[in-house]
Design an enzyme around this catalytic site. Structure first.
Site, PDB file in Angstrom:
ATOM      1  N   LYS A 202      53.851  59.089  42.088  1.00  0.00           N
ATOM      2  CA  LYS A 202      53.202  57.858  42.555  1.00  0.00           C
ATOM      3  C   LYS A 202      52.430  57.280  41.377  1.00  0.00           C
ATOM      4  O   LYS A 202      51.379  57.786  40.977  1.00  0.00           O
ATOM      5  CB  LYS A 202      52.272  58.128  43.727  1.00  0.00           C
ATOM      6  CG  LYS A 202      51.658  56.866  44.281  1.00  0.00           C
ATOM      7  CD  LYS A 202      50.933  57.139  45.591  1.00  0.00           C
ATOM      8  CE  LYS A 202      50.392  55.866  46.200  1.00  0.00           C
ATOM      9  NZ  LYS A 202      49.568  55.071  45.295  1.00  0.00           N
TER      10      LYS A 202
ATOM     11  N   TYR B  50      61.404  51.467  41.448  1.00  0.00           N
ATOM     12  CA  TYR B  50      61.562  52.541  42.433  1.00  0.00           C
ATOM     13  C   TYR B  50      62.075  52.131  43.799  1.00  0.00           C
ATOM     14  O   TYR B  50      62.249  52.972  44.660  1.00  0.00           O
ATOM     15  CB  TYR B  50      60.264  53.320  42.603  1.00  0.00           C
ATOM     16  CG  TYR B  50      59.037  52.469  42.866  1.00  0.00           C
ATOM     17  CD1 TYR B  50      58.041  52.378  41.901  1.00  0.00           C
ATOM     18  CD2 TYR B  50      58.867  51.790  44.055  1.00  0.00           C
ATOM     19  CE1 TYR B  50      56.916  51.620  42.118  1.00  0.00           C
ATOM     20  CE2 TYR B  50      57.740  51.029  44.275  1.00  0.00           C
ATOM     21  CZ  TYR B  50      56.767  50.940  43.312  1.00  0.00           C
ATOM     22  OH  TYR B  50      55.654  50.190  43.529  1.00  0.00           O
TER      23      TYR B  50
ATOM     24  N   GLU C 114      59.054  61.279  44.358  1.00  0.00           N
ATOM     25  CA  GLU C 114      58.829  60.528  43.117  1.00  0.00           C
ATOM     26  C   GLU C 114      57.356  60.585  42.731  1.00  0.00           C
ATOM     27  O   GLU C 114      56.504  60.692  43.612  1.00  0.00           O
ATOM     28  CB  GLU C 114      59.195  59.043  43.340  1.00  0.00           C
ATOM     29  CG  GLU C 114      60.575  58.819  43.890  1.00  0.00           C
ATOM     30  CD  GLU C 114      60.801  57.363  44.326  1.00  0.00           C
ATOM     31  OE1 GLU C 114      59.988  56.487  43.971  1.00  0.00           O
ATOM     32  OE2 GLU C 114      61.800  57.126  45.032  1.00  0.00           O
TER      33      GLU C 114
ATOM     34  N   ASP D  88      50.201  54.922  39.058  1.00  0.00           N
ATOM     35  CA  ASP D  88      48.968  54.190  39.320  1.00  0.00           C
ATOM     36  C   ASP D  88      48.961  52.936  38.460  1.00  0.00           C
ATOM     37  O   ASP D  88      48.433  52.919  37.358  1.00  0.00           O
ATOM     38  CB  ASP D  88      47.774  55.086  38.996  1.00  0.00           C
ATOM     39  CG  ASP D  88      46.539  54.628  39.735  1.00  0.00           C
ATOM     40  OD1 ASP D  88      46.633  53.659  40.522  1.00  0.00           O
ATOM     41  OD2 ASP D  88      45.476  55.229  39.522  1.00  0.00           O
TER      42      ASP D  88
ATOM     43  N   CYS E  70       9.927  46.443  31.107  1.00  0.00           N
ATOM     44  CA  CYS E  70      11.311  46.368  30.631  1.00  0.00           C
ATOM     45  C   CYS E  70      11.455  47.139  29.316  1.00  0.00           C
ATOM     46  O   CYS E  70      10.671  46.921  28.388  1.00  0.00           O
ATOM     47  CB  CYS E  70      11.713  44.908  30.413  1.00  0.00           C
ATOM     48  SG  CYS E  70      13.304  44.730  29.580  1.00  0.00           S
TER      49      CYS E  70
ATOM     50  N   CYS F  15      13.704  42.785  35.436  1.00  0.00           N
ATOM     51  CA  CYS F  15      12.794  42.430  34.353  1.00  0.00           C
ATOM     52  C   CYS F  15      12.442  40.957  34.514  1.00  0.00           C
ATOM     53  O   CYS F  15      13.313  40.116  34.734  1.00  0.00           O
ATOM     54  CB  CYS F  15      13.475  42.669  33.002  1.00  0.00           C
ATOM     55  SG  CYS F  15      12.762  41.708  31.648  1.00  0.00           S
TER      56      CYS F  15
ATOM     57  N   CYS G 114      12.092  44.306  26.409  1.00  0.00           N
ATOM     58  CA  CYS G 114      11.121  43.282  25.993  1.00  0.00           C
ATOM     59  C   CYS G 114       9.687  43.595  26.416  1.00  0.00           C
ATOM     60  O   CYS G 114       8.765  42.876  26.042  1.00  0.00           O
ATOM     61  CB  CYS G 114      11.538  41.918  26.534  1.00  0.00           C
ATOM     62  SG  CYS G 114      11.315  41.767  28.313  1.00  0.00           S
TER      63      CYS G 114
ATOM     64  N   CYS H 298      13.554  37.908  27.127  1.00  0.00           N
ATOM     65  CA  CYS H 298      14.021  39.286  26.993  1.00  0.00           C
ATOM     66  C   CYS H 298      15.332  39.270  26.215  1.00  0.00           C
ATOM     67  O   CYS H 298      16.305  38.649  26.632  1.00  0.00           O
ATOM     68  CB  CYS H 298      14.231  39.912  28.368  1.00  0.00           C
ATOM     69  SG  CYS H 298      14.998  41.541  28.289  1.00  0.00           S
TER      70      CYS H 298
ATOM     71  N   LYS I 155      48.787  62.371  48.136  1.00  0.00           N
ATOM     72  CA  LYS I 155      47.874  62.132  47.027  1.00  0.00           C
ATOM     73  C   LYS I 155      47.341  63.419  46.422  1.00  0.00           C
ATOM     74  O   LYS I 155      47.272  64.445  47.089  1.00  0.00           O
ATOM     75  CB  LYS I 155      46.675  61.310  47.532  1.00  0.00           C
ATOM     76  CG  LYS I 155      47.031  59.918  48.028  1.00  0.00           C
ATOM     77  CD  LYS I 155      47.133  58.990  46.864  1.00  0.00           C
ATOM     78  CE  LYS I 155      46.693  57.588  47.073  1.00  0.00           C
ATOM     79  NZ  LYS I 155      45.473  57.155  47.534  1.00  0.00           N
TER      80      LYS I 155
HETATM   81  S1  IVH Z   1      57.373  52.952  47.365  1.00  0.00           S
HETATM   82  C1  IVH Z   1      57.197  50.799  51.265  1.00  0.00           C
HETATM   83  N1  IVH Z   1      57.304  54.433  45.260  1.00  0.00           N
HETATM   84  O1  IVH Z   1      51.895  52.948  45.595  1.00  0.00           O
HETATM   85  C2  IVH Z   1      57.207  51.680  50.103  1.00  0.00           C
HETATM   86  N2  IVH Z   1      55.423  53.082  45.738  1.00  0.00           N
HETATM   87  O2  IVH Z   1      50.685  51.859  48.752  1.00  0.00           O
HETATM   88  C3  IVH Z   1      56.852  50.939  48.918  1.00  0.00           C
HETATM   89  N3  IVH Z   1      53.640  53.204  44.069  1.00  0.00           N
HETATM   90  O3  IVH Z   1      51.578  49.639  46.401  1.00  0.00           O
HETATM   91  C4  IVH Z   1      56.293  51.719  47.878  1.00  0.00           C
HETATM   92  N4  IVH Z   1      54.656  54.639  42.749  1.00  0.00           N
HETATM   93  O4  IVH Z   1      52.524  50.072  44.183  1.00  0.00           O
HETATM   94  C5  IVH Z   1      56.646  53.550  46.007  1.00  0.00           C
HETATM   95  N5  IVH Z   1      57.403  55.770  43.371  1.00  0.00           N
HETATM   96  C6  IVH Z   1      56.757  54.891  44.131  1.00  0.00           C
HETATM   97  C7  IVH Z   1      55.474  54.414  43.788  1.00  0.00           C
HETATM   98  C8  IVH Z   1      54.830  53.512  44.621  1.00  0.00           C
HETATM   99  C9  IVH Z   1      53.571  53.910  42.935  1.00  0.00           C
HETATM  100  C10 IVH Z   1      52.573  52.336  44.560  1.00  0.00           C
HETATM  101  C11 IVH Z   1      52.999  51.023  45.086  1.00  0.00           C
HETATM  102  C12 IVH Z   1      52.279  50.835  46.395  1.00  0.00           C
HETATM  103  C13 IVH Z   1      51.350  51.984  46.424  1.00  0.00           C
HETATM  104  C14 IVH Z   1      51.272  52.598  47.809  1.00  0.00           C
END
Ligand code: IVH
Length: 669
Positions: free
Chosen positions: A117, A228, A115, A119, A410, A426, A413, A432, A316
């Site tokens: 990941k 997820y 899947e 952010d 500065c 400063c 000022c 200032c 990652k």
């Molecule tokens: S599974 C125990 N799946 O990544 C497994 N996490 O530390 C639980 N995250 O805090 C996480 N996409 O917020 C999982 N497809 C995904 C994810 C995902 C983002 C985040 C999650 C977690 C951090 C990993």
């Protein structure tokens, strides 16, 4: 005209229709009607519910923004700990993970689900018999913050599950709240226009937006969510992660479209490569892929190590870096006079976000990296930090690059600059302009005096026009003064004056924080207000008095004492008091309150007060504001668009009053 019975039927029909179109739009991404048609359905439902409030249910699509502004979030214990993931950066790491999994399970091959990941911000949502009842942030993994009302404002969060293969009696599901990159950029544009601080990146924007104390503010932020993981389920059997994701989808919970089933680790590694390429084209940020063992029975067998499961790993992407050029180095003057060197860059797109400035931290950083004006550099946008120069490409120098040193005066000022540890400062204080501007912006900010309409742009204007030369000048401003400025019209001038006027009644804790004493944050300010009860007492306190308070350390005590020793600071405070700033402690020695012992609950929006104001009014007069309806409640104050509390109050036969009556009661009519 519909009869009551017909209205009830139509209401249910409309809810079904709206839920169905939400599903088509959010989960399947295949809308079948136009926005206008959708809005029409919503409007019809709203009107019917207004006419027949007895039919309002908490899971009605109209009830997304109905919550209270909270004083703070309640703590929620998760149904199951929300774990985090181990990270890997290389193919080798991933192969080792696969080997270990197979070894521990004693099998030849394992299937995975891969899947993106995402952010964003991890949350848990709980559905009981298909109805959304509670949502929380991850927090420390065991306890999180109750953000139920805020999650409800996200349109992709179904308030009620669709019937898939049956609806589970209990479902706790984990997901990620995100903000799309274009929404993030648009939001920042608006914040800057309003003179507010822009947000660092989409993740911070998502987290900050979800954690607004007032759900109405969350509702205005464009948030999205992907689900997820099933944390807990009762009433439906699930065997694999793949099946879990499909079930979630059937129930109307949005699952990322890019998930894939992998028959071996090779597939998962290929997936990672594919996503790394796709990453730039996505509308949201991902920082890697998550590889999970598919069979849930294996999850149990593999178990957990420390705080992460042995059945999943985050693969990652390398940190995002781009090459650009330092066009100039400028010095930013902070509120307390600290000088920070900032590199102005030729704008560069670092995975979706345009970067044009990067912090250089301090002179030591510049010296150690040997950064010069004109240098070609690599900049990185790592997670939640401000863009940073990570590498100087010295081989690309032409010889025209110029060294930089923080000036001895500065830049704003002209006052002398002194060195304190790694930092330069400063000495101009509030003489200032840069420090003055930042001090005023801080004074007016949300956690401080909360003066609406006094964002950075207006502060700049007031100071640059000479109308405000010191903080206390705010309280001498008149509407006519503002009208002479380019950004102000009748209404906006009135609003600002009113905002400033209101700030006179802010409590002592806020005022102490607003003064911007070094080392005194919001929490410390509250501690001080509670202990000293008045500004005079605090101003007279010695270092010993202060350090005798449990939470005050010697450094903080020292900076408080020296702040009040400054004559300019004392004069400023004196003048502000004369001009009407009260800064008193709330709930002073219980005066014989008009509302002694009475319990109030508010529902719906009030016209003359914010929820906070109304609550503190009640408390000032000796009453109490409760957050939910029960038999102990004496008055239920109903504003516009009341929520389910209204119905409950009626059911319990409580005394219901409108805003006008409330105003009479508290002597504000
Ligand atoms: S599974 C125990 N799946 O990544 C497994 N996490 O530390 C639980 N995250 O805090 C996480 N996409 O917020 C999982 N497809 C995904 C994810 C995902 C983002 C985040 C999650 C977690 C951090 C990993």
């Amino acid at each position: 005209m519909l009869s009551k019975e017909e209205a009830k039927k139509r209401i249910e029909e409309l809810r079904k229709l709206i839920r169905h179109h939400d599903y088509l739009y959010y989960v399947l991404n295949k809308p079948e009607i136009s926005d206008a048609e959708y809005d029409k359905l919503m409007l019809e439902l709203k009107e019917l519910e207004e006419k027949y409030p007895e039919f309002i249910t908490p899971d009605s699509p109209t009830q997304r923004v109905g919550g209270f502004p909270a004083e703070e979030f309640k703590t929620v214990t998760h149904t199951k700990p929300m774990l985090s993931l181990d990270s890997a950066f290389t193919e080798e790491d991933i192969r080792r993970f696969d080997e270990r999994v197979k070894r521990e399970l004693g099998v030849e091959s394992v299937e995975y689900v891969a899947e993106p990941k995402l952010d964003g911000l991890s949350v848990e949502l709980v559905y009981e018999n298909g109805v959304f009842v509670r949502g929380s942030t991850r927090g420390d993994g065991v306890n999180g913050e109750d953000v139920t009302e805020n999650l409800k404002t996200i349109r992709a969060v179904p308030l009620r599950l669709r019937e898939g293969r049956g609806v589970p009696s209990l479902l706790a599901v984990r997901g990620e709240v995100i903000m799309h990159i274009d929404d993030f950029e648009e939001l920042n544009k608006q914040l800057i226009e309003r003179g507010e601080e822009p947000l660092a990146n989409p993740r911070n924007a998502a987290a900050g937006s979800l954690r607004r104390l007032d759900p109405r503010e969350t509702a205005e932020r464009p948030l999205d969510i992907f689900f997820y993981e099933i944390l807990n389920i009762e009433g439906v059997e699930v065997d694999t992660q793949w099946d879990a994701l499909n079930l979630l989808r059937e129930w109307g919970l949005k699952v990322n479209r890019l998930i894939e089933k992998c028959s071996s680790i090779d597939d998962a590694i290929r997936y990672h490569g594919k996503m790394a390429e796709k990453r730039e084209k996505l509308s949201y940020e991902i920082d890697g892929v998550v590889i999970k063992v598919d069979r849930l029975e294996y999850h149990e067998k593999l178990g957990i190590k420390a705080r992460s499961p042995r059945w999943a790993i985050a693969y990652k992407f390398p940190p995002r870096e781009e090459e650009t050029e330092i066009v100039d180095i400028v010095v930013q003057v902070g509120r307390t006079g600290a000088l920070t060197p900032v590199a102005l860059l030729k704008p560069v797109d670092v995975t979706g976000v345009t970067v044009s400035r990067a912090t250089l931290h301090n002179q030591d950083f510049i010296d150690q990296m040997d950064v010069r004006i004109g240098d070609k550099v690599k900049v990185a946008r790592a997670g939640d930090v401000i863009p940073e120069v990570v590498k100087v490409l010295k081989e690309k120098r032409t010889g025209k690059e110029k060294k930089f040193h923080i000036p001895s005066r500065c830049p704003v000022c002209g006052s002398k600059v002194v060195k304190e540890g790694a930092f330069y400062r400063c000495t101009g204080g509030l003489a200032c302009i840069a420090q003055l501007k930042r001090s005023i912006a801080h004074y007016a900010s949300k956690g401080a005096m909360d003066i609406e309409g006094l964002g950075r742009k207006n502060v700049d204007l007031l100071v640059d026009s000479g109308l405000v030369r010191r903080l206390s000048d705010l309280y001498t401003l008149k509407k006519e003064d503002l009208l002479s400025l380019p950004r102000f019209a009748e209404k906006s001038a009135e609003n600002l004056i009113e905002g400033i006027e209101k700030s006179k009644n802010q409590n002592l804790a806020r005022f102490i924080y607003a003064l911007g004493i070094p080392n005194v944050g919001e929490h410390m300010a509250r501690v001080l207000a509670e202990h000293f009860k008045s500004l005079d007492n605090l101003m007279k306190a010695s270092v010993e008095d202060l350090t005798s308070i449990h939470e005050v350390g010697p450094e903080t005590a020292e900076s408080i004492v020296s702040f009040f020793r400054e004559k300019t600071n004392r004069d400023e405070i004196e003048r502000m008091k004369k001009l009407g700033v009260r800064a008193t402690v709330e709930r002073v020695e219980k005066k014989k309150g008009l509302l002694d012992g009475k319990v109030f609950v508010f529902t719906g929006a009030l016209k003359s007060f914010s929820r906070e104001e109304a609550k503190s009014l009640v408390e000032e007069l000796g009453g109490r504001a409760a957050s939910s309806v029960s038999r102990n409640v004496d008055f239920v104050v109903v504003g516009e668009n009341p929520g389910s509390k209204y119905d409950k109050a009626k059911k319990l036969g409580l005394k219901i009053i409108d805003e006008e009556e409330f105003k009479k009661m508290v002597g504000r009519s």
